[in-house]
Design a protein around this motif. Structure first.
Motif, PDB file in Angstrom:
ATOM      1  N   GLY A 161       3.071   6.092  -7.216  1.00  0.00           N
ATOM      2  CA  GLY A 161       2.187   6.972  -7.800  1.00  0.00           C
ATOM      3  C   GLY A 161       2.649   8.765  -7.602  1.00  0.00           C
ATOM      4  O   GLY A 161       2.424   9.315  -8.692  1.00  0.00           O
ATOM      5  N   ALA A 162       3.009   8.914  -6.250  1.00  0.00           N
ATOM      6  CA  ALA A 162       3.476  10.294  -6.188  1.00  0.00           C
ATOM      7  C   ALA A 162       4.890  10.573  -6.936  1.00  0.00           C
ATOM      8  O   ALA A 162       4.869  11.788  -7.737  1.00  0.00           O
ATOM      9  CB  ALA A 162       3.764  10.447  -4.673  1.00  0.00           C
ATOM     10  N   LEU A 163       5.723   9.753  -7.059  1.00  0.00           N
ATOM     11  CA  LEU A 163       6.939   9.804  -7.704  1.00  0.00           C
ATOM     12  C   LEU A 163       6.703   9.912  -9.351  1.00  0.00           C
ATOM     13  O   LEU A 163       7.642  10.750  -9.982  1.00  0.00           O
ATOM     14  CB  LEU A 163       7.891   8.616  -7.654  1.00  0.00           C
ATOM     15  CG  LEU A 163       9.179   8.400  -8.230  1.00  0.00           C
ATOM     16  CD1 LEU A 163      10.189   9.561  -7.642  1.00  0.00           C
ATOM     17  CD2 LEU A 163       9.888   7.325  -8.089  1.00  0.00           C
ATOM     18  N   GLN A 164       5.668   9.300  -9.894  1.00  0.00           N
ATOM     19  CA  GLN A 164       5.277   9.544 -11.228  1.00  0.00           C
ATOM     20  C   GLN A 164       4.460  10.549 -11.686  1.00  0.00           C
ATOM     21  O   GLN A 164       4.185  10.741 -12.789  1.00  0.00           O
ATOM     22  CB  GLN A 164       4.948   7.986 -11.706  1.00  0.00           C
ATOM     23  CG  GLN A 164       5.833   6.870 -11.774  1.00  0.00           C
ATOM     24  CD  GLN A 164       5.309   5.647 -12.105  1.00  0.00           C
ATOM     25  OE1 GLN A 164       4.374   5.596 -12.777  1.00  0.00           O
ATOM     26  NE2 GLN A 164       5.749   4.660 -11.516  1.00  0.00           N
ATOM     27  N   ALA A 188       0.825  -1.179   0.020  1.00  0.00           N
ATOM     28  CA  ALA A 188      -0.024   0.039   0.132  1.00  0.00           C
ATOM     29  C   ALA A 188       0.826   1.076  -0.208  1.00  0.00           C
ATOM     30  O   ALA A 188       0.691   2.242  -0.745  1.00  0.00           O
ATOM     31  CB  ALA A 188      -1.046  -0.077   1.267  1.00  0.00           C
ATOM     32  N   ALA A 189       1.856   1.121   0.944  1.00  0.00           N
ATOM     33  CA  ALA A 189       2.942   2.291   0.960  1.00  0.00           C
ATOM     34  C   ALA A 189       3.573   2.627  -0.573  1.00  0.00           C
ATOM     35  O   ALA A 189       3.746   3.461  -1.082  1.00  0.00           O
ATOM     36  CB  ALA A 189       3.953   2.216   1.873  1.00  0.00           C
ATOM     37  N   TYR A 190       4.056   1.173  -1.147  1.00  0.00           N
ATOM     38  CA  TYR A 190       4.795   1.486  -2.442  1.00  0.00           C
ATOM     39  C   TYR A 190       3.501   2.015  -3.475  1.00  0.00           C
ATOM     40  O   TYR A 190       4.333   2.789  -4.484  1.00  0.00           O
ATOM     41  CB  TYR A 190       4.919  -0.016  -2.943  1.00  0.00           C
ATOM     42  CG  TYR A 190       5.517  -0.192  -4.333  1.00  0.00           C
ATOM     43  CD1 TYR A 190       6.788   0.341  -4.626  1.00  0.00           C
ATOM     44  CD2 TYR A 190       4.773  -0.450  -5.327  1.00  0.00           C
ATOM     45  CE1 TYR A 190       7.076   0.221  -5.802  1.00  0.00           C
ATOM     46  CE2 TYR A 190       5.200  -0.368  -6.777  1.00  0.00           C
ATOM     47  CZ  TYR A 190       6.376  -0.225  -6.869  1.00  0.00           C
ATOM     48  OH  TYR A 190       6.854  -0.136  -8.170  1.00  0.00           O
TER      49      TYR A 190
END
Length: 63
Positions: free
Chosen positions: A17-20, A10-12
């Motif tokens: 998503g935030a990184l991309q 879930a953290a991944y």
């Protein structure tokens, strides 16, 4: 202490998503988590399979 796999995945999902710049909407997070969990289980089966030494390397297609 090791975190449960679902918490790590879930953290991944959130961090990837935030990184991309493509956050996963809350309505889809549970489904994405299920699919990522199944994918991780399938990958584990593949990685645990031991190939015999006589297994040849597949050729590479070059057009």
């Amino acid at each position: 202490m090791t975190l449960p796999e679902s918490v790590v995945l879930a953290a991944y999902i959130e961090q990837a998503g935030a990184l991309q710049g493509l956050p996963v909407a809350a309505a889809y997070r549970d489904g994405v988590l299920v699919h990522l969990t199944v994918s991780a289980q399938m990958a584990e089966l593949v990685m645990d399979f031991v190939l015999p030494d006589e297994a040849g390397i597949a050729s590479v297609f070059v057009p």
